[in-house]
Design an enzyme around this catalytic site. Structure first.
Site, mmCIF file in Angstrom:
data_model
loop_
_atom_site.group_PDB
_atom_site.id
_atom_site.type_symbol
_atom_site.label_atom_id
_atom_site.label_comp_id
_atom_site.label_asym_id
_atom_site.label_seq_id
_atom_site.Cartn_x
_atom_site.Cartn_y
_atom_site.Cartn_z
ATOM 1 N N HIS A 183 0.552 -1.176 -0.114
ATOM 2 C CA HIS A 183 -0.097 0.082 -0.511
ATOM 3 C C HIS A 183 1.133 1.230 -0.123
ATOM 4 O O HIS A 183 0.342 1.704 -0.957
ATOM 5 C CB HIS A 183 -1.634 0.022 1.140
ATOM 6 N N GLU A 184 2.031 1.703 0.792
ATOM 7 C CA GLU A 184 2.789 2.470 1.310
ATOM 8 C C GLU A 184 3.793 2.093 -0.120
ATOM 9 O O GLU A 184 3.747 3.701 -1.087
ATOM 10 C CB GLU A 184 3.383 2.601 2.118
ATOM 11 N N HIS A 233 1.250 4.815 -3.473
ATOM 12 C CA HIS A 233 1.772 5.843 -2.917
ATOM 13 C C HIS A 233 3.162 6.480 -3.898
ATOM 14 O O HIS A 233 2.882 7.385 -4.708
ATOM 15 C CB HIS A 233 1.862 6.159 -1.759
ATOM 16 N N GLU A 273 -5.468 7.303 -0.501
ATOM 17 C CA GLU A 273 -5.593 6.116 -0.295
ATOM 18 C C GLU A 273 -6.770 5.254 -0.836
ATOM 19 O O GLU A 273 -6.189 3.842 -1.108
ATOM 20 C CB GLU A 273 -6.667 6.280 1.473
#
Length: 304
Positions: free
Chosen positions: A142-143, A146, A221
């Site tokens: 997930h990070e 980004h 997100e």
């Protein structure tokens, strides 16, 4: 970009443009009163604003690491986490971000930096203690997403005022806390009162920075959830991780939640308020994120 990622999200692109426009408006509104006082004051204020804009793009990651009491770690210190990052970067075609670990006991993680070549990904000790290895990998994905989605720079610039103000407010309130007695306590209160005007200004800046970030934060997100789930091919792991992080945030003490406040917009999840407070949340609801990840699971299962 590798085949594991969806096509660029037009909604994310437009929100990033809108956020940068709002950031420009906030800086312009802060500088305008100085021009009313005279050209020299206006030029000085504009120079300060320009310096802050550069600082926000160059140093927001360092400020975030400082706020989280985090330190950079190499592959010898954290071989498992680095191995996960290596696999994710091979899948996404990204340069490998730096890795940091925070000693905070509350579960969370964030990514920061000005772009793929300078990004840093940070996880807390609380996250690793609460999550299974596959769930930690899903959060790292997930990070990393980004960074892949190129929203880290916009978030760094947009969140810098709120991050700096939040750190100042945290230190300011510390002056009124603790077990000081007698002269030391009186001196702390005196220092706090002298800094009261700066604290009021910081509170206004924190509020403005948070509102500007709302133009982007929730949607980014959701996009990172989708991209991260496709990087691992295991959306259920991220859904499970988000649920455990949400539980950890609810179980955390007031002081632990306060420690996350400066980097709230950067974190993988944040405590969500009720009613009007929930409307101003920097993150979508857990239910919405889980629903989206479930849809991705079904799509992958069907071969879509």
């Amino acid at each position: 970009m590798g085949p594991t990622r969806d096509a660029p999200d037009s909604g994310l692109t437009w929100r990033m443009l809108a956020t940068m426009t709002l950031v420009t408006v906030v800086y312009a509104a802060a500088v305008l009163p100085a021009f009313l006082a005279g050209p020299a004051w206006g030029a000085a204020a504009a120079a300060v604003a320009a310096a802050l804009a550069v600082a926000s793009s160059r140093w927001a990651d360092r400020l975030a690491l400082y706020a989280m009491d985090a330190r950079l770690v190499d592959a010898d210190e954290e071989p498992d986490l680095h191995a996960v990052l290596d696999r994710l970067c091979m899948s996404s075609g990204l340069p490998k971000p730096r890795l940091a670990v925070s000693a905070l006991g509350i579960p969370n993680a964030f990514a920061a930096g000005s772009g793929p070549g300078t990004a840093v990904v940070c996880v807390t000790d609380g996250l690793r203690a609460r999550l299974e290895p596959a769930e930690v990998a899903a959060v790292l994905a997930h990070e990393t997403a980004h960074v892949a989605n190129r929203d880290v720079l916009v978030t760094a610039v947009a969140s810098f005022p709120a991050l700096a103000a939040g750190l100042f407010l945290g230190r300011w309130t510390d002056l009124f806390r603790g077990g000081r007695r007698g002269a030391a306590r009186a001196a702390a209160w005196g220092a706090g009162l002298l800094l009261l005007p700066a604290a009021v200004a910081a509170a206004l800046l924190h509020g403005a920075g948070t509102l500007v970030g709302l133009a982007l934060s929730r949607h980014r997100e959701l996009c990172a959830d989708s991209t991260g789930a496709l990087l691992t091919g295991r959306p259920a792991d991220l859904a499970s991780a988000l649920g455990k992080v949400d539980d950890g945030l609810r179980d955390a003490s007031r002081d632990e939640r306060r420690a996350l406040r400066p980097v709230r917009a950067l974190c993988v999840a944040a405590a969500r308020g009720e009613g009007a407070a929930g409307l101003l949340s920097t993150h979508p609801t857990l239910a919405r994120r889980t629903e989206r990840l479930t849809a991705i699971s079904r799509r992958l299962a069907s071969g879509g």
